[in-house]
Design a protein around this motif. Structure first.
Motif, PDB file in Angstrom:
ATOM      1  N   PRO A  58       6.777  -0.377   0.456  1.00  0.00           N
ATOM      2  CA  PRO A  58       6.209  -1.729   0.261  1.00  0.00           C
ATOM      3  C   PRO A  58       5.140  -1.774  -0.827  1.00  0.00           C
ATOM      4  O   PRO A  58       5.022  -2.772  -1.545  1.00  0.00           O
ATOM      5  N   ILE A  59       4.396  -0.709  -0.974  1.00  0.00           N
ATOM      6  CA  ILE A  59       3.362  -0.679  -2.017  1.00  0.00           C
ATOM      7  C   ILE A  59       4.009  -0.567  -3.387  1.00  0.00           C
ATOM      8  O   ILE A  59       3.547  -1.187  -4.353  1.00  0.00           O
ATOM      9  N   ARG A  60       5.094   0.198  -3.496  1.00  0.00           N
ATOM     10  CA  ARG A  60       5.824   0.277  -4.773  1.00  0.00           C
ATOM     11  C   ARG A  60       6.383  -1.079  -5.168  1.00  0.00           C
ATOM     12  O   ARG A  60       6.463  -1.396  -6.357  1.00  0.00           O
ATOM     13  N   ASN A  61       6.809  -1.868  -4.187  1.00  0.00           N
ATOM     14  CA  ASN A  61       7.350  -3.194  -4.490  1.00  0.00           C
ATOM     15  C   ASN A  61       6.279  -4.142  -5.003  1.00  0.00           C
ATOM     16  O   ASN A  61       6.578  -5.055  -5.773  1.00  0.00           O
ATOM     17  N   VAL A  62       5.036  -3.955  -4.586  1.00  0.00           N
ATOM     18  CA  VAL A  62       3.943  -4.838  -5.003  1.00  0.00           C
ATOM     19  C   VAL A  62       3.374  -4.413  -6.349  1.00  0.00           C
ATOM     20  O   VAL A  62       3.055  -5.255  -7.188  1.00  0.00           O
ATOM     21  N   LEU A  63       3.262  -3.114  -6.573  1.00  0.00           N
ATOM     22  CA  LEU A  63       2.675  -2.613  -7.816  1.00  0.00           C
ATOM     23  C   LEU A  63       3.600  -2.872  -9.001  1.00  0.00           C
ATOM     24  O   LEU A  63       4.825  -2.823  -8.865  1.00  0.00           O
ATOM     25  N   PRO A  64       3.029  -3.130 -10.182  1.00  0.00           N
ATOM     26  CA  PRO A  64       3.879  -3.293 -11.371  1.00  0.00           C
ATOM     27  C   PRO A  64       4.482  -1.947 -11.776  1.00  0.00           C
ATOM     28  O   PRO A  64       3.964  -0.882 -11.451  1.00  0.00           O
ATOM     29  N   GLY A  67       6.292   2.727 -15.585  1.00  0.00           N
ATOM     30  CA  GLY A  67       7.117   3.725 -16.242  1.00  0.00           C
ATOM     31  C   GLY A  67       7.453   4.827 -15.265  1.00  0.00           C
ATOM     32  O   GLY A  67       7.984   4.595 -14.197  1.00  0.00           O
ATOM     33  N   GLY A  68       7.126   6.050 -15.600  1.00  0.00           N
ATOM     34  CA  GLY A  68       7.408   7.186 -14.740  1.00  0.00           C
ATOM     35  C   GLY A  68       6.271   7.555 -13.810  1.00  0.00           C
ATOM     36  O   GLY A  68       6.358   8.550 -13.099  1.00  0.00           O
ATOM     37  N   ILE A  69       5.219   6.765 -13.799  1.00  0.00           N
ATOM     38  CA  ILE A  69       4.049   7.088 -12.980  1.00  0.00           C
ATOM     39  C   ILE A  69       4.104   6.279 -11.689  1.00  0.00           C
ATOM     40  O   ILE A  69       4.244   5.059 -11.707  1.00  0.00           O
ATOM     41  N   ASP A  70       3.990   6.981 -10.574  1.00  0.00           N
ATOM     42  CA  ASP A  70       3.994   6.337  -9.263  1.00  0.00           C
ATOM     43  C   ASP A  70       2.570   6.359  -8.711  1.00  0.00           C
ATOM     44  O   ASP A  70       2.046   7.412  -8.354  1.00  0.00           O
ATOM     45  N   LEU A  71       1.956   5.195  -8.635  1.00  0.00           N
ATOM     46  CA  LEU A  71       0.580   5.089  -8.155  1.00  0.00           C
ATOM     47  C   LEU A  71       0.492   4.759  -6.669  1.00  0.00           C
ATOM     48  O   LEU A  71      -0.609   4.673  -6.126  1.00  0.00           O
TER      49      LEU A  71
END
Length: 96
Positions: A58-64, A67-71
Motif C-alpha cells: 500500500p505504501i508503494r501504491n501511494v509513493l511516486p 525509478g529503481g529506488i524503493d522508499l
C-alpha cells in the motif's frame, strides 16, 4: 497493561529487523551475490516477501515512482519508530 505494551514494542522491534534483513537480501539478490535457485535462499526470500509485502504494497501504491529506488521500507521504518516513541513517551508512563 504494561505487559501488552511490552509485547507490542517487541513485535515492532522484530518487524524492524525483518524489514532490514529483507532489504539487505533483496540487494544481495539484485547484485547476484546470492542465488535464488538455492533452496535455502529461496525459502528465506519467500518467507520475508510474504511477511513484508502486505505492509509495503500500500505504501508503494501511494509513493511516486522513483525509478529503481524503493522508499517504502524507509517509510515503514519511520512509522514504526513513530509508533514506538508514542508508546514509550505517552502511553507507557500513564499505564498503572
Amino acid at each position: 497493561m504494561k505487559a501488552i505494551l511490552d509485547v507490542i514494542l517487541l513485535a515492532l522491534n522484530l518487524y524492524v529487523w525483518i524489514l532490514i534483513v529483507s532489504a539487505i537480501l533483496s540487494w544481495l539478490i539484485a547484485f547476484n551475490v546470492v542465488n535464488t535457485r538455492n533452496q535455502v535462499v529461496a525459502t528465506i526470500w519467500d518467507f520475508l516477501y510474504r511477511i513484508t509485502e502486505p505492509v509495503l504494497r500500500p505504501i508503494r501504491n501511494v509513493l511516486p515512482n522513483m525509478g529503481g529506488i524503493d522508499l517504502s521500507p524507509i517509510v515503514v521504518l519511520l512509522l514504526i519508530f513513530l509508533i514506538q516513541r508514542v508508546i514509550v513517551l505517552y502511553l507507557y508512563p500513564n499505564v498503572f
